[in-house]
Design an enzyme around this catalytic site. Structure first.
Site, PDB file in Angstrom:
ATOM      1  N   ASP A  40      -4.734   2.250   8.979  1.00  0.00           N
ATOM      2  CA  ASP A  40      -4.292   2.393   7.597  1.00  0.00           C
ATOM      3  C   ASP A  40      -2.764   2.492   7.606  1.00  0.00           C
ATOM      4  O   ASP A  40      -2.202   3.460   8.100  1.00  0.00           O
ATOM      5  CB  ASP A  40      -4.921   3.675   7.018  1.00  0.00           C
ATOM      6  N   ASP A  58      -1.965   0.587   2.280  1.00  0.00           N
ATOM      7  CA  ASP A  58      -1.969   1.498   1.139  1.00  0.00           C
ATOM      8  C   ASP A  58      -1.030   1.004   0.035  1.00  0.00           C
ATOM      9  O   ASP A  58       0.080   0.546   0.314  1.00  0.00           O
ATOM     10  CB  ASP A  58      -1.503   2.876   1.643  1.00  0.00           C
ATOM     11  N   GLU A  73      -4.530  -2.530  -0.554  1.00  0.00           N
ATOM     12  CA  GLU A  73      -4.989  -1.745  -1.690  1.00  0.00           C
ATOM     13  C   GLU A  73      -4.002  -1.980  -2.814  1.00  0.00           C
ATOM     14  O   GLU A  73      -2.827  -1.643  -2.697  1.00  0.00           O
ATOM     15  CB  GLU A  73      -5.043  -0.262  -1.335  1.00  0.00           C
ATOM     16  N   HIS A 127     -12.649   6.886   0.235  1.00  0.00           N
ATOM     17  CA  HIS A 127     -12.214   8.293   0.278  1.00  0.00           C
ATOM     18  C   HIS A 127     -11.546   8.749  -1.015  1.00  0.00           C
ATOM     19  O   HIS A 127     -11.164   9.914  -1.125  1.00  0.00           O
ATOM     20  CB  HIS A 127     -11.248   8.461   1.445  1.00  0.00           C
ATOM     21  N   ASP A 128     -11.358   7.849  -1.973  1.00  0.00           N
ATOM     22  CA  ASP A 128     -10.733   8.219  -3.246  1.00  0.00           C
ATOM     23  C   ASP A 128     -11.756   8.279  -4.382  1.00  0.00           C
ATOM     24  O   ASP A 128     -11.376   8.495  -5.533  1.00  0.00           O
ATOM     25  CB  ASP A 128      -9.679   7.172  -3.657  1.00  0.00           C
TER      26      ASP A 128
END
Ligand code: TEU
Ligand code: CA
Length: 534
Positions: A101, A198, A239, A311-312
């Site tokens: 990530d 990200d 993302e 995870h969000d």
């Protein structure tokens, strides 16, 4: 037709790990790399062949690792670089890939670059961040409050799109571009096979004058990272926040030398009007959204990312399914709806056992910086009880509780006396890996069968996708075909009903309730996939 490179990526099945919450190997209550290593066979046996690790770099953890203090070193709680080398070796020796990530938009304010930068205008790192005497606009931080923070030492304001401790990097500065290329190269040299990037759409900014947060140089920066000879082979998933197909083409079309794919988040909104407010009709909404993106991405030969949770996000089954008496049925039905479509499957930890959302009665049981910000905001107008209802519904903590491996005190996540870093999942005693595997109705076994089916036929990788249900139906029927072989996937929604098919089929190869035929009476959330006799 997808390019050869993209078609290869549709054979990847990516298991997403939130390392802090996956498995603790040394009893300190925090998941770590050795914990991940100990579960590699568990992941491989599921049918995944790649792992995406959420950030595992040095960090003070104001936003659980998304505030990076050193991109080329491992977070103390997670282990050492030797552990990382061992993890890479453990994955590669099993024929699996590693996706890291990358957080290029901001660093922790603990990062050396920021610590130097704040010292003053003549420091070599001075222009690594955005500094202004007066905030040039009224941007708000995603986690609440102003996005501009005054720094005493420098005597100026810096930009933080996210938490105060996450200072936005200034990509206009060529030294920042170079520094981030070095980070990418460091990990490629170590054997990393791809990156999840990200908030990639944030890195170019139109400051100080622009009002649009998305700046004009985004494509140039992405190419600087991934359009180079050294990086062209990587799998990259950005993302972003865009749902605009033309924009997605510019980022992801093969030949653009930018990203392999972008996460499209539109279907996350099914079953809610905003992150903290539920809405009816989620199953239909999910179907319609999936159909739209299958068609749009196919027309443009784009690689689509198939995901249900991350995870969000709180768990999908709690939003659009029935996470009480039909938990197994809804978890498996939604999986069949999504993962037999075209694209790259991502499975978030816990999803494979049908983990539902959690529930707590006190704000003290929450940790996430976004949830705490939302709590403060809602509390201004709502009662304590109404506010907690919202936080329970939307909190990112839902997906961050320790993975429930069994029904013991700390759910098999940690063996130490330490409390886990985040309170155990409120339903861990009931929903955990051990119970799932002991059950006749195992979500994990269904996932295994589904992924085996998907890997076994080209029909699930090629373009051919047809929808047989209409928007008025309370079910989803689609076909996938390639090389003279055709499959039908039938997914029923909430109601029991008879579903007819316009052609005959073999006995279903995949079914969550042991169906003998692909047509006929379907129970709520019952699903099947069968080879067509046509
Ligand atoms: O999230 C990006 C992002 O836009 C979030 O605001 C997201 O929409 C939100 O979490 C949904 O509730 C990424 C990471 O996935 C997230 O964990 C980080 O907190 C964030 O970036 C900052 O790095
Ligand atoms: Ca640990």
């Amino acid at each position: 037709m997808l390019s050869e490179k993209y078609k290869e990526f549709t054979k990847w099945v990516i298991y997403q790990i939130y390392p802090r919450s996956f498995m603790d190997s040394n009893g300190d209550g925090i998941g770590d790399l050795q914990g991940v290593i100990s579960k590699l066979d568990y992941i491989k046996e599921l049918g995944a062949n790649a792992v995406w690790l959420c950030p595992c770099f040095k960090s003070p953890n104001e936003d659980n690792g998304y505030d990076v203090a050193d991109y080329c070193d491992i977070m103390d709680e997670f282990g050492t670089m030797e552990d990382m080398d061992q993890l890479i070796e453990g994955l590669h020796s099993r024929g699996m890939k590693l996706i890291l990530d990358l957080v290029p938009n901001h660093t922790s304010t603990d990062h050396k670059w920021f610590q130097e930068s704040r010292k003053g205008k003549d420091n070599p790192y001075s222009d690594y961040y955005y500094w202004f005497d007066v905030p040039p606009n009224d941007w708000e931080s995603s986690f609440g409050g102003s996005a501009w923070q005054y720094d005493e030492m420098r005597g100026q304001y810096y930009l933080h799109t996210f938490a105060v401790g996450q200072a936005d990097l200034n990509w206009e500065n060529p030294a920042v571009v170079k520094a981030m290329q070095d980070v990418v190269d460091f990990w490629v040299d170590k054997g990393c096979d791809g990156f999840r990037i990200d908030v990639i759409d944030c890195i170019s900014k139109d400051l100080p004058n622009g009002q649009d947060r998305l700046g004009p140089r985004i494509h140039e920066y992405i190419r600087a990272l991934f359009g180079r000879e050294k990086t062209a082979h990587l799998f990259t998933v950005g993302e972003g926040s865009t749902n605009d197909i033309d924009d997605i083409v510019l980022h992801c079309a093969s030949g653009r030398d930018e990203l392999s794919t972008l996460f499209i988040f539109e279907h996350m909104e099914c079953g809610r009007t905003d992150k903290f407010t539920p809405e009816e009709g989620g199953m239909r909404a999910l179907r319609d959204c999936l159909v739209y993106w299958q068609n749009e991405t196919a027309k443009r030969d784009l690689l689509y990312s198939l995901f249900i949770e991350n995870h969000d996000q709180p768990q999908m089954i709690s939003r659009i399914g029935n996470d009480r008496d039909l938990r197994y049925e809804s978890a498996t039905d939604i999986a069949a709806m999504v993962y037999l479509l075209k694209g790259v499957p991502f499975i978030y930890q816990g999803q494979e056992i049908g983990m539902p959302a959690a529930h707590y009665d006190s704000i003290d049981d929450f940790d996430d910086v976004e949830s705490l910000g939302a709590y403060r905001k809602y509390r201004e107008t709502l009662s304590e009880e109404e506010t907690l209802e919202k936080i329970n519904f939307g909190s990112r903590d839902n997906g961050r509780h320790p993975m429930a491996w069994d029904g013991s005190k700390n759910s098999g996540f940690t063996e130490g006396d330490c409390e886990p870093w985040l309170i155990n999942h409120s339903r861990a005693k009931e929903v955990n890996v051990e119970n799932d595997l002991n059950s006749e109705r195992s979500v994990r076994r269904f996932y295994q069968e589904l992924l085996r089916l998907r890997a076994g036929s080209n029909a699930f990788l090629e373009d051919d996708f047809e929808v047989l249900s209409s928007q008025e139906d309370d079910f989803f029927i689609y076909t996938r075909a390639a090389g003279g072989e055709k499959w039908v996937v039938v997914c029923n929604f909430e109601k029991e009903q008879v579903i007819d098919l316009p052609f005959g089929c073999e006995k279903p190869a995949l079914s969550n309730l042991g169906r003998k035929t692909a047509d006929g009476r379907y129970l709520p959330y019952e699903c099947a996939a069968a080879k067509c006799l046509c």
